[in-house]
Design an enzyme around this catalytic site. Structure first.
Site, PDB file in Angstrom:
ATOM      1  N   SER A  13      62.589  38.346  36.697  1.00  0.00           N
ATOM      2  CA  SER A  13      63.448  38.093  37.850  1.00  0.00           C
ATOM      3  C   SER A  13      62.654  37.337  38.895  1.00  0.00           C
ATOM      4  O   SER A  13      61.667  37.850  39.433  1.00  0.00           O
ATOM      5  CB  SER A  13      63.943  39.410  38.447  1.00  0.00           C
ATOM      6  OG  SER A  13      64.441  39.159  39.754  1.00  0.00           O
TER       7      SER A  13
ATOM      8  N   HIS B 144      65.777  35.277  34.976  1.00  0.00           N
ATOM      9  CA  HIS B 144      66.790  36.133  35.599  1.00  0.00           C
ATOM     10  C   HIS B 144      66.881  35.769  37.084  1.00  0.00           C
ATOM     11  O   HIS B 144      65.892  35.805  37.802  1.00  0.00           O
ATOM     12  CB  HIS B 144      66.386  37.601  35.427  1.00  0.00           C
ATOM     13  CG  HIS B 144      67.425  38.577  35.892  1.00  0.00           C
ATOM     14  ND1 HIS B 144      68.508  38.952  35.118  1.00  0.00           N
ATOM     15  CD2 HIS B 144      67.536  39.262  37.055  1.00  0.00           C
ATOM     16  CE1 HIS B 144      69.236  39.830  35.788  1.00  0.00           C
ATOM     17  NE2 HIS B 144      68.680  40.036  36.972  1.00  0.00           N
TER      18      HIS B 144
ATOM     19  N   ASP C  12      68.681  36.589  40.597  1.00  0.00           N
ATOM     20  CA  ASP C  12      69.435  37.613  41.323  1.00  0.00           C
ATOM     21  C   ASP C  12      70.123  37.018  42.535  1.00  0.00           C
ATOM     22  O   ASP C  12      69.478  36.660  43.524  1.00  0.00           O
ATOM     23  CB  ASP C  12      68.482  38.735  41.762  1.00  0.00           C
ATOM     24  CG  ASP C  12      68.093  39.621  40.594  1.00  0.00           C
ATOM     25  OD1 ASP C  12      68.997  40.091  39.882  1.00  0.00           O
ATOM     26  OD2 ASP C  12      66.881  39.839  40.393  1.00  0.00           O
TER      27      ASP C  12
ATOM     28  N   MET D 185      72.526  37.568  45.615  1.00  0.00           N
ATOM     29  CA  MET D 185      73.049  38.631  46.493  1.00  0.00           C
ATOM     30  C   MET D 185      73.680  38.007  47.729  1.00  0.00           C
ATOM     31  O   MET D 185      73.131  37.049  48.290  1.00  0.00           O
ATOM     32  CB  MET D 185      71.911  39.564  46.915  1.00  0.00           C
ATOM     33  CG  MET D 185      71.137  40.153  45.740  1.00  0.00           C
ATOM     34  SD  MET D 185      69.918  41.346  46.303  1.00  0.00           S
ATOM     35  CE  MET D 185      69.015  41.642  44.770  1.00  0.00           C
TER      36      MET D 185
ATOM     37  N   HIS E 223      72.639  36.791  37.662  1.00  0.00           N
ATOM     38  CA  HIS E 223      73.177  38.129  37.939  1.00  0.00           C
ATOM     39  C   HIS E 223      73.854  38.077  39.301  1.00  0.00           C
ATOM     40  O   HIS E 223      73.189  38.009  40.329  1.00  0.00           O
ATOM     41  CB  HIS E 223      71.990  39.110  37.899  1.00  0.00           C
ATOM     42  CG  HIS E 223      72.327  40.509  38.260  1.00  0.00           C
ATOM     43  ND1 HIS E 223      71.358  41.478  38.470  1.00  0.00           N
ATOM     44  CD2 HIS E 223      73.521  41.147  38.428  1.00  0.00           C
ATOM     45  CE1 HIS E 223      71.930  42.621  38.759  1.00  0.00           C
ATOM     46  NE2 HIS E 223      73.243  42.453  38.760  1.00  0.00           N
TER      47      HIS E 223
ATOM     48  N   MET F  17      75.448  39.567  42.221  1.00  0.00           N
ATOM     49  CA  MET F  17      75.697  40.778  43.025  1.00  0.00           C
ATOM     50  C   MET F  17      76.424  40.338  44.281  1.00  0.00           C
ATOM     51  O   MET F  17      75.875  40.325  45.389  1.00  0.00           O
ATOM     52  CB  MET F  17      74.357  41.454  43.359  1.00  0.00           C
ATOM     53  CG  MET F  17      73.746  42.158  42.159  1.00  0.00           C
ATOM     54  SD  MET F  17      71.975  42.463  42.351  1.00  0.00           S
ATOM     55  CE  MET F  17      71.348  40.869  41.843  1.00  0.00           C
TER      56      MET F  17
ATOM     57  N   MET G 176      72.132  48.635  34.938  1.00  0.00           N
ATOM     58  CA  MET G 176      71.177  48.718  36.051  1.00  0.00           C
ATOM     59  C   MET G 176      70.458  50.062  36.028  1.00  0.00           C
ATOM     60  O   MET G 176      71.097  51.114  35.919  1.00  0.00           O
ATOM     61  CB  MET G 176      71.915  48.599  37.396  1.00  0.00           C
ATOM     62  CG  MET G 176      72.616  47.283  37.661  1.00  0.00           C
ATOM     63  SD  MET G 176      71.551  45.837  37.598  1.00  0.00           S
ATOM     64  CE  MET G 176      70.363  46.194  38.898  1.00  0.00           C
TER      65      MET G 176
ATOM     66  N   ASP H 104      67.995  46.307  33.688  1.00  0.00           N
ATOM     67  CA  ASP H 104      67.453  45.665  34.894  1.00  0.00           C
ATOM     68  C   ASP H 104      67.157  46.698  35.979  1.00  0.00           C
ATOM     69  O   ASP H 104      68.050  47.429  36.407  1.00  0.00           O
ATOM     70  CB  ASP H 104      68.519  44.670  35.399  1.00  0.00           C
ATOM     71  CG  ASP H 104      68.095  43.888  36.630  1.00  0.00           C
ATOM     72  OD1 ASP H 104      66.925  43.976  37.042  1.00  0.00           O
ATOM     73  OD2 ASP H 104      68.971  43.174  37.171  1.00  0.00           O
TER      74      ASP H 104
END
Ligand code: DX5
Ligand code: ZN
Length: 228
Positions: A18, A43, A45, A47, A76, A78, A147, A185
């Protein structure tokens, strides 16, 4: 077809560092280091400061790093409304997009949208969300992401109580005869990678563990998890 065919067909563990834990002042070098270190996926992330309290990476960053590597981008999401961002991230270079079942959307529609744009789709479950929520999507997706921390920040402690859910997911995927990747993850290190991989996780995400040491050694230690 999943990226790797799932663990049913292929027992290899894949590692997805990540980049949230990378040094963003030299992101290009950090990506090169994980690629040279044997990483399989990047990966990313994402957000939005709404679904989770933190704000991280948007499509412009993904677009700027896309030319640096051929590794697939595992994005990913979020975010509160993932369907609104799918197209932007695909245009920026995402290869697989995972969306939370807890977000504010109809996952069937978001999955279809991702597939219509020619990319792979997965659903993500928070630690407190039961596996049964994902079972209704299992025939539509290439990946389940479980998760092992509550999403929002890198560097949190692994939640061992989630491991039985990984095993149940693996069992369910096998029972259905599907080839779905099982990604895990949150807080993964060489200390807990064995239990995750032996439970059936075949793609291990690791942020702080990979970037706070020698990426090559650390990726290798994760790939070794649950090998006979
Ligand atoms: C948490 C993120 C994870 C996390 C991984 O919200 O989805 O990908 O940053 O980082 P570590 O391995 O440090 O928990
Ligand atoms: Zn993540």
């Amino acid at each position: 077809m999943t990226l790797y065919g799932g663990r049913i067909l292929d027992a290899m563990i894949r590692v997805a560092p990540s980049i949230l834990s990378a040094d963003f002042s030299k992101l290009g070098e950090e990506i090169k280091a994980i690629e040279d270190g044997g990483a399989d996926l990047v990966h990313i992330d994402v957000m939005d400061g709404n679904f989770v309290p933190n704000i991280t990476i948007g499509p412009v960053v993904v677009e700027s790093i896309r030319p640096l590597t051929k590794m697939p981008f595992d994005v990913h999401l979020m975010v509160r409304k993932p369907q609104d961002y799918v197209e932007d991230f695909i245009n920026a270079g995402a290869d697989i997009l995972t969306v939370h079942v807890e977000s504010d959307h109809n996952p069937h529609e978001t999955i279809k949208h991702i597939h219509d744009l020619g990319k792979q789709a997965g659903v993500v479950l928070n630690p407190g969300t039961p596996l049964s929520v994902a079972e209704g999507f299992i025939n539509e997706i290439e990946m389940v992401l479980i998760m092992t921390v509550n999403p929002g920040f890198g560097g949190q402690g692994f939640m061992p109580e989630v491991v039985p859910k990984i095993a149940k997911a693996k069992e369910f995927i096998e029972k259905e005869g599907l080839s779905v990747d099982l990604e895990v993850d949150g807080g993964i290190t060489s200390e807990n990678a064995n239990e995750v991989a032996c439970a059936g996780g075949n793609i291990l995400v690791a942020g702080s563990f990979v970037f706070r040491g020698d990426p090559k050694e650390r990726i290798a230690s994760l790939k070794d998890a649950c090998s006979e």
